[in-house]
Design an enzyme around this catalytic site. Structure first.
Site, mmCIF file in Angstrom:
data_model
loop_
_atom_site.group_PDB
_atom_site.id
_atom_site.type_symbol
_atom_site.label_atom_id
_atom_site.label_comp_id
_atom_site.label_asym_id
_atom_site.label_seq_id
_atom_site.Cartn_x
_atom_site.Cartn_y
_atom_site.Cartn_z
ATOM 1 N N GLU A 248 1.354 0.251 -4.796
ATOM 2 C CA GLU A 248 1.000 1.705 -5.346
ATOM 3 C C GLU A 248 2.067 2.544 -5.731
ATOM 4 O O GLU A 248 2.866 2.821 -4.523
ATOM 5 C CB GLU A 248 -0.039 2.228 -4.557
ATOM 6 C CG GLU A 248 -1.342 1.421 -4.475
ATOM 7 C CD GLU A 248 -2.368 2.136 -3.447
ATOM 8 O OE1 GLU A 248 -3.466 2.594 -3.782
ATOM 9 O OE2 GLU A 248 -1.893 2.139 -2.242
ATOM 10 N N ASP B 55 0.961 -1.036 -0.092
ATOM 11 C CA ASP B 55 0.015 -0.056 -0.112
ATOM 12 C C ASP B 55 0.790 1.244 0.034
ATOM 13 O O ASP B 55 1.778 1.302 0.714
ATOM 14 C CB ASP B 55 -1.060 -0.236 1.216
ATOM 15 C CG ASP B 55 -1.718 1.184 1.367
ATOM 16 O OD1 ASP B 55 -2.779 1.146 0.508
ATOM 17 O OD2 ASP B 55 -1.759 2.000 2.145
#
Length: 633
Positions: free
Chosen positions: A347, A318
């Protein structure tokens, strides 16, 4: 404190092993248990407390810890098996930063025999074979979303739901070979003592990073239950040939004041700005300092622990753009020594300004500096559906033809390609993937609107028939691209979330998968499953090498709202000589020029049949409105 940190840095620089420098905070033996804690030397009193239960009651024992060489330690005589413990340096009790078992709500660590949590046959559990990341088809799921509304589910919203025959059957029929489970460690926003309230959260609020979440277990009060049931889930998926990817959120904690990091080593694990404020690159009020030796070591040991103890096959980071490049590379190198097939992606952005310079961070533009680590492509995502910043604006699917070049960039896997004009690509001015294995191809995921909702919001006068056509067209672009394909669970059932953009704490009525859609829209599931099979059966769609893509993938001249490309000369050693994919977003039938020849059409008007639907001969092909044609010679 500076002296302690300096000694730790020296230990690292001298090549200290993980046993020399690790977060093994509790070592059990029947005759005595030893507790260790990294905490500042300046702490006046550091204590460990022993409890009978995971919640409530007075401490059975309180022991003062002694400091030596950067470490506080204490040994408690007697058999402590089944007891619970906390550390306290004067900032509030906590289970430490690396608890491996906890009681309800993760407030106290637990002493358990991990071997007793292994399901029958766990020692024979093996990782499903994956030769290259582009062979994966990743299915992102949340435990409650997937099973809470399934009529025959026995363990609704639990880890064990993924061991049930209906769940395994659905995944296998769909054809996915990896499930990406949203955060499944112990997180803070759901009260495990009040599960009857059915409070929902995605789980991006970490508390205990190395323990499964109690709300997904059948009994959050008994520490062994969540551990055993998580392993049973992994085992069942592995037996079905499906890999398990864990969503990890090392970039921030639920909060600062109450976090295990802050309560054991205040201000060490967090970055601050030059003016002394906590940096907020995560958008959640804090960001961790991955570049510091203890935090880097914590992340590495945590990843290794999930691999060793829980047999995890991949990790989705993340907000990877909050972490420094060196830490990500060290994790990749460590994992390679265990099993190079374990996939790492994340990400490639942050949610705010970080305290470290961008050139040091794991953002998408720096992917070339992180070999064999992948990032999500927001280029192909937003090219297809429209910009993240405005739900009402359409993309190529809604007639925005100037998104075409961005779509082409996604199709080649975000690599350099002579037929992609980077001056017309959204978000990136230069290619960022060295090879297509570094690019995650997708059109929607858990956050932001799901595909159906986005199409309804952005495409004017959309009928149900057009919605289905555009949904299938979007996934055709994703699954015929050269990157690693990724789909949100339920999209194969035309899932919607009532138009909610950010459903992280919306109720089940918004987030749950409506399984009745299987009967309502059977053509959608059939198309998804056959499209996945087409990709899996034909290596031309997953060459994995930038050089091979540049050699074998060529774009064909096409109308402005059509993208057409050819995978030529037995691309990827495919048994089809030339494969042509034509994607038509127009509301009209479009004629496209193709190299003259005799072709077998395997996909047209929402139907896929690898044996062939019909044959055509000539140098043109007609593509029905808002659909794809795939043909080969």
């Amino acid at each position: 404190m500076r002296k302690v940190l300096l000694s730790l840095v020296i230990m690292m620089s001298l090549g200290a092993t993980s046993q020399d420098f690790c977060f093994n905070e509790m070592t059990y033996a029947p005759e005595a248990t030893t507790f260790r804690l990294f905490a500042p030397k300046e702490s006046q009193t550091v204590k460990v407390r022993i409890y009978q239960q995971g919640q409530g009651g007075k401490a059975l024992k309180t022991i003062k810890m002694k400091y030596a060489d950067g470490l506080w330690s204490a040994t408690v005589k007697g058999d402590m098996m089944g007891r619970f413990y906390t550390f306290d340096i004067g900032k509030g009790e906590c289970p430490g930063v690396f608890a491996k078992a906890v009681g309800v709500n993760g407030q106290r660590a637990a002493i358990v025999q991990m071997e007793t949590t292994n399901p029958v046959g766990w020692e024979r559990d093996t990782r499903p074979v994956c030769k290259t990341p582009v062979d994966l088809v990743i299915y992102e799921m949340h435990h409650r979303d997937f099973s809470i509304a399934r009529p025959e589910a026995k363990h609704k919203g639990k880890f064990l739901a993924l061991t049930e025959p209906w769940a395994i059957s659905h995944l296998k029929q769909l054809g996915v070979n990896a499930v990406h489970i949203l955060p499944s460690y112990d997180y803070g926003s759901v009260d495990e003592t009040r599960l009857s309230e059915n409070k929902y959260n995605w789980g991006y609020d970490p508390v205990n990073y190395n323990v499964p979440e109690g709300s997904y277990a059948t009994d959050p009060y008994h520490p062994e239950a969540r551990i055993r049931e998580f392993k049973q889930m992994v085992q069942a998926l592995h037996q079905a040939g499906i890999r398990v990817v864990l969503d990890v959120v090392y970039n921030h904690t639920y909060d600062i004041e109450h976090s295990n990091f802050q309560r054991t080593y205040p201000d060490y694990y967090y970055r601050k700005t030059n003016d002394g404020h906590y940096s907020n690159g995560s958008g959640c009020g804090n960001e961790t300092a991955s570049e510091r030796p203890l935090m880097r070591r914590f992340m590495m040991e945590s990843v290794k622990y999930w691999i060793d103890e829980y047999h995890i096959d991949g990790f989705r980071f993340d907000l990877m753009g909050v972490h420094d490049i060196e830490t990500m590379n060290q994790i990749r190198q460590m994992v390679d020594k265990i099993d190079p097939s374990i996939f790492i992606y994340g990400e490639g952005w942050s949610a705010g300004q970080c305290a470290l310079p961008t050139e040091q961070l794991g953002v998408k533009a720096n992917i070339p500096l992180m070999p064999r680590i992948a990032a999500f492509s927001d280029e192909i995502r937003d090219a297809l559906r429209g910009p993240f910043s405005d739900d009402s604006k359409p993309g190529w699917l809604g007639g925005v033809v100037d998104s075409k070049e961005s779509l082409k960039f996604g199709i080649v896997g975000c690599i350099s390609h002579p037929q992609v004009d980077m001056a017309k690509v959204n978000y990136s001015i230069v290619p960022w993937a060295v090879d297509p294995i570094q690019m995650i191809s997708y059109v929607s995921c858990h956050d932001d609107m799901c595909l159906v909702d986005r199409l309804k919001t952005s495409v004017a006068h959309l009928t149900t028939d057009e919605l289905i056509r555009l949904d299938l067209l979007a996934q055709t672009a994703v699954l015929t691209s050269q990157g690693v394909p990724f789909i949100l669970s339920g999209e194969e059932l035309l899932r919607d979330k009532k138009g909610v953009h950010n459903s992280f704490e919306s109720p089940d009525s918004v987030n749950r998968i409506d399984w009745s859609n299987m009967q309502r829209y059977p053509q959608v599931f059939n198309y998804y499953s056959r499209l996945i099979a087409l990709r899996s059966n034909h290596p031309a769609f997953r060459m994995g090498s930038a050089d091979l893509v540049r050699k074998h993938l060529e774009f064909l001249k096409s109308p402005k709202d059509v993208v057409a490309f050819r995978l030529k000369d037995y691309a990827g050693r495919d048994n089809w000589r030339n494969i042509i994919v034509v994607l038509n977003a127009s509301r009209k039938t479009m004629e496209t020029t193709i190299p003259r020849g005799c072709y077998t059409v395997v996909c047209a008007e929402g139907i896929i049949n690898e044996e062939g639907l019909y044959s055509i001969e000539g140098s043109t092909v007609n593509v029905a409105p808002q659909s794809a044609v795939i043909l080969h010679d």
